[in-house]
Design a protein around this motif. Structure first.
Motif, PDB file in Angstrom:
ATOM      1  N   UNK A  77       0.797  -1.210   0.000  1.00  0.00           N
ATOM      2  CA  UNK A  77       0.000   0.000   0.000  1.00  0.00           C
ATOM      3  C   UNK A  77       0.834   1.266   0.000  1.00  0.00           C
ATOM      4  N   UNK A  78       1.882   1.299   0.820  1.00  0.00           N
ATOM      5  CA  UNK A  78       2.617   2.544   1.048  1.00  0.00           C
ATOM      6  C   UNK A  78       3.915   2.624   0.260  1.00  0.00           C
ATOM      7  N   UNK A  79       4.252   3.833  -0.143  1.00  0.00           N
ATOM      8  CA  UNK A  79       5.559   4.139  -0.736  1.00  0.00           C
ATOM      9  C   UNK A  79       6.646   3.616   0.190  1.00  0.00           C
ATOM     10  N   UNK A  80       7.775   3.230  -0.364  1.00  0.00           N
ATOM     11  CA  UNK A  80       8.858   2.675   0.453  1.00  0.00           C
ATOM     12  C   UNK A  80       9.339   3.643   1.530  1.00  0.00           C
ATOM     13  N   UNK A  81       9.132   4.945   1.323  1.00  0.00           N
ATOM     14  CA  UNK A  81       9.533   5.927   2.335  1.00  0.00           C
ATOM     15  C   UNK A  81       8.408   6.223   3.321  1.00  0.00           C
ATOM     16  N   UNK A 234      -7.998   4.788 -10.255  1.00  0.00           N
ATOM     17  CA  UNK A 234      -8.137   5.364 -11.600  1.00  0.00           C
ATOM     18  C   UNK A 234      -7.952   4.257 -12.638  1.00  0.00           C
ATOM     19  N   UNK A 235      -8.736   3.211 -12.470  1.00  0.00           N
ATOM     20  CA  UNK A 235      -8.585   2.020 -13.295  1.00  0.00           C
ATOM     21  C   UNK A 235      -9.196   2.196 -14.678  1.00  0.00           C
ATOM     22  N   UNK A 236      -8.753   1.347 -15.603  1.00  0.00           N
ATOM     23  CA  UNK A 236      -9.319   1.295 -16.952  1.00  0.00           C
ATOM     24  C   UNK A 236     -10.292   0.132 -17.032  1.00  0.00           C
ATOM     25  N   UNK A 237     -11.534   0.406 -17.387  1.00  0.00           N
ATOM     26  CA  UNK A 237     -12.561  -0.636 -17.467  1.00  0.00           C
ATOM     27  C   UNK A 237     -12.282  -1.593 -18.619  1.00  0.00           C
ATOM     28  N   UNK A 238     -12.664  -2.850 -18.497  1.00  0.00           N
ATOM     29  CA  UNK A 238     -12.476  -3.799 -19.600  1.00  0.00           C
ATOM     30  C   UNK A 238     -13.432  -3.525 -20.755  1.00  0.00           C
ATOM     31  N   UNK A 239     -13.055  -4.006 -21.937  1.00  0.00           N
ATOM     32  CA  UNK A 239     -13.898  -3.950 -23.138  1.00  0.00           C
ATOM     33  C   UNK A 239     -14.235  -2.534 -23.593  1.00  0.00           C
ATOM     34  N   UNK A 240     -13.341  -1.599 -23.335  1.00  0.00           N
ATOM     35  CA  UNK A 240     -13.533  -0.228 -23.803  1.00  0.00           C
ATOM     36  C   UNK A 240     -12.350   0.190 -24.668  1.00  0.00           C
ATOM     37  N   UNK A 241     -11.157   0.108 -24.139  1.00  0.00           N
ATOM     38  CA  UNK A 241      -9.949   0.419 -24.886  1.00  0.00           C
ATOM     39  C   UNK A 241      -9.511  -0.837 -25.633  1.00  0.00           C
ATOM     40  N   UNK A 242      -9.479  -0.798 -26.969  1.00  0.00           N
ATOM     41  CA  UNK A 242      -9.094  -1.993 -27.732  1.00  0.00           C
ATOM     42  C   UNK A 242      -7.718  -2.529 -27.347  1.00  0.00           C
ATOM     43  N   UNK A 243      -6.838  -1.647 -26.880  1.00  0.00           N
ATOM     44  CA  UNK A 243      -5.510  -2.093 -26.491  1.00  0.00           C
ATOM     45  C   UNK A 243      -5.462  -2.758 -25.132  1.00  0.00           C
ATOM     46  N   UNK A 244      -6.554  -2.625 -24.348  1.00  0.00           N
ATOM     47  CA  UNK A 244      -6.623  -3.218 -23.014  1.00  0.00           C
ATOM     48  C   UNK A 244      -7.964  -3.937 -22.873  1.00  0.00           C
ATOM     49  N   UNK A 245      -8.150  -5.057 -23.565  1.00  0.00           N
ATOM     50  CA  UNK A 245      -9.458  -5.735 -23.572  1.00  0.00           C
ATOM     51  C   UNK A 245      -9.911  -6.197 -22.196  1.00  0.00           C
ATOM     52  N   UNK A 246      -8.987  -6.484 -21.296  1.00  0.00           N
ATOM     53  CA  UNK A 246      -9.366  -6.927 -19.951  1.00  0.00           C
ATOM     54  C   UNK A 246      -9.240  -5.810 -18.923  1.00  0.00           C
ATOM     55  N   UNK A 247      -8.965  -4.586 -19.401  1.00  0.00           N
ATOM     56  CA  UNK A 247      -8.834  -3.469 -18.487  1.00  0.00           C
ATOM     57  C   UNK A 247      -7.462  -3.406 -17.842  1.00  0.00           C
ATOM     58  N   UNK A 248      -7.312  -2.505 -16.908  1.00  0.00           N
ATOM     59  CA  UNK A 248      -6.017  -2.301 -16.263  1.00  0.00           C
ATOM     60  C   UNK A 248      -6.229  -1.599 -14.922  1.00  0.00           C
ATOM     61  N   UNK A 249      -5.510  -2.041 -13.914  1.00  0.00           N
ATOM     62  CA  UNK A 249      -5.546  -1.381 -12.609  1.00  0.00           C
ATOM     63  C   UNK A 249      -4.574  -0.215 -12.574  1.00  0.00           C
ATOM     64  N   UNK A 250      -4.966   0.847 -11.885  1.00  0.00           N
ATOM     65  CA  UNK A 250      -4.087   1.996 -11.697  1.00  0.00           C
ATOM     66  C   UNK A 250      -4.499   2.705 -10.406  1.00  0.00           C
ATOM     67  N   UNK A 251      -3.667   2.547  -9.385  1.00  0.00           N
ATOM     68  CA  UNK A 251      -3.911   3.156  -8.085  1.00  0.00           C
ATOM     69  C   UNK A 251      -2.712   4.027  -7.704  1.00  0.00           C
ATOM     70  N   UNK A 252      -2.992   5.169  -7.071  1.00  0.00           N
ATOM     71  CA  UNK A 252      -1.948   6.002  -6.476  1.00  0.00           C
ATOM     72  C   UNK A 252      -2.297   6.176  -5.002  1.00  0.00           C
ATOM     73  N   UNK A 253      -1.307   6.085  -4.134  1.00  0.00           N
ATOM     74  CA  UNK A 253      -1.589   6.142  -2.700  1.00  0.00           C
ATOM     75  C   UNK A 253      -0.645   7.089  -1.972  1.00  0.00           C
ATOM     76  N   UNK A 254      -1.104   7.586  -0.823  1.00  0.00           N
ATOM     77  CA  UNK A 254      -0.265   8.325   0.112  1.00  0.00           C
ATOM     78  C   UNK A 254      -0.627   7.866   1.519  1.00  0.00           C
TER      79      UNK A 254
END
Length: 450
Positions: A77-81, A234-254
């Motif tokens: 979850x957390x940045x290494x620092x 801020x994930x990418x949903x599946x079946x929307x972007x042709x380059x990412x048919x299964x979607x993609x996870x994208x999380x930023x944390x502090x």
């Protein structure tokens, strides 16, 4: 004069769209009138963009760790620092907060509000996605993202060490970077912002932080630290972007802590900052108007997760999408020998900040050579085919694309030097560079200089 190349690097990102990376840069108490009060507070391990030694990775923490496409049970979850409850220095103290009081966690939008391009943001959520704020009095140094995502508002979810405190849209409705987009210009009039100590009329000339608002639980024990986990989904949903048919996870944390204390200490209206931190502090004195009642379009973090970690599908341990191209939460199993169809992604995070902040009296003279303004975005797509050889596609909005082969043998740049190498990929040169400049004209004039 700062290199235009160095400044332009801040606009680079990984496919399908990452205009900049975001993290919490300061915390403020909000009183009942909606005013910022008391001393500033900061996350664990704070490094400001103006500090010596700052890099794009100093505070940025992106999950999953590449080359994984989806988070899994091991995602930290957390940045290494930020794994320990420690501040980086005296000038970046913890926020002194009060049980039952509201806190504003402030961050730059870095283009995710003012410079969104629907053509390159396929599958991305509205309002910049959702920020989930979790709280606990029992933090762990090896905290895992999926454990925290299971926490619920009533505290009964997951391992029951913490609770979900707030859900906010990333876009708070007023924040902006200073650029030529209509939304930036409109908000600079409706919510003008200036440098600390500056008095001015008219549209704001200073970027305005976005904020996430969360309430410190009434039960938070006084005299002890309370831990907040800020999780931007801020994930990418599946079946929307042709380059990412299964979607993609994208999380930023502090990860950050506040010291729970009395209202007399935490909410002193006339408190002055112990340290003058220049561009890190702005003149905005009030929180967003709905700070005490905000909610988000998406309120269930598990529903917003597109990977297999909560569905138990065949790819749960591999972190890669199924070869069949089925949605990530599908129960269909791919053959063990099948290769993922989604592009291999390479993370480029060690980049300078996107925005050049003005000084306390920011009225730069044209041609002074001290300020560089980037008014558009360069998108970079990194893909790999069956051969495993990556390629880079660089494009500007509505200006076409130019593909540039990646170099697999380019050595890493020496520490502390400016290089044309980005994560192992070579910046375009020769005919490829001239073609980008021809197509984009003045928008990128000089972008590859020195």
């Amino acid at each position: 004069m700062p290199s235009i190349f160095t400044t332009t690097l801040a606009a680079l990102a990984v496919a399908p769209l990452t205009m900049g990376h975001t993290w919490i840069e300061q915390l403020r108490n909000v009183n009942d009138k909606g005013e910022y009060v008391g001393e500033y507070g900061y996350p664990r391990g704070m490094v400001s963009k103006t500090d010596t030694g700052y890099t794009g990775d100093s505070m940025n923490w992106l999950l999953p760790v590449q080359p994984k496409v989806f988070i899994d049970e091991t995602s930290p979850l957390c940045h290494t620092s930020q794994t320990k409850q420690e501040q980086s220095s005296d000038k970046y103290p913890r926020l002194q907060a009060v049980a039952g009081g509201f806190v504003a966690m402030r961050y730059m939008e870095n283009g995710h509000v003012t410079m969104v391009d629907p053509a390159t943001g396929l599958g991305k959520p509205e309002k910049g996605g959702t920020v989930f704020v979790y709280g606990t009095t029992e933090p762990k140094e090896d905290e895992k993202l999926v454990d925290v995502l299971r926490w619920t508002q009533d505290g009964s979810g997951g391992d029951k060490r913490g609770a979900l405190l707030a859900t906010n849209d990333f876009d708070d409705g007023r924040c902006y970077e200073v650029n030529d987009t209509p939304i930036s210009q409109e908000r600079r009039v409706s919510d003008p912002n200036f440098a600390m100590g500056q008095v001015a009329d008219g549209p704001g000339n200073y970027p305005l932080f976005c904020e996430t608002n969360a309430k410190v639980p009434d039960t938070a024990p006084e005299g002890k630290p309370y831990t907040f986990y800020w999780v931007w989904q801020w994930n990418t949903a599946p079946n929307v972007d042709p380059g990412l048919p299964t979607g993609k996870d994208q999380y930023y944390t502090t990860c950050m802590d506040v010291d729970v204390t009395s209202a007399d200490t935490a909410l002193t209206a006339d408190a002055e900052s112990m340290y003058a931190l220049g561009p890190q502090q702005d003149a905005m004195s009030i929180a967003v108007s709905d700070f005490a009642s905000r909610t988000a379009i998406m309120t269930d973090a598990l529903q917003g997760e597109v990977g297999p970690v909560f569905s138990g599908s065949a790819t749960a341990t591999g972190g890669a999408p199924a070869a069949s191209g089925a949605p990530a939460n599908s129960s269909s199993k791919a053959p063990a020998s099948a290769a993922p169809t989604a592009p291999a992604l390479t993370q480029i995070t060690n980049i300078p900040t996107m925005t050049t902040r003005p000084s306390a009296a920011p009225e730069p003279t044209s041609g002074s050579g001290e300020v560089v303004t980037v008014t558009d975005i360069l998108y970079v797509t990194v893909t790999a085919g069956a051969s495993g050889k990556p390629s880079v596609t660089a494009s500007a909005p509505a200006s076409g694309t130019t593909s540039v082969p990646a170099s697999s043998t380019t050595p890493a740049p020496a520490s502390g030097t400016v290089s044309s190498v980005l994560g192992g990929f070579t910046v375009p040169s020769g005919a490829a560079k001239r073609e980008i400049q021809r197509k984009n004209g003045a928008k990128f004039r000089g972008m590859f200089a020195n």
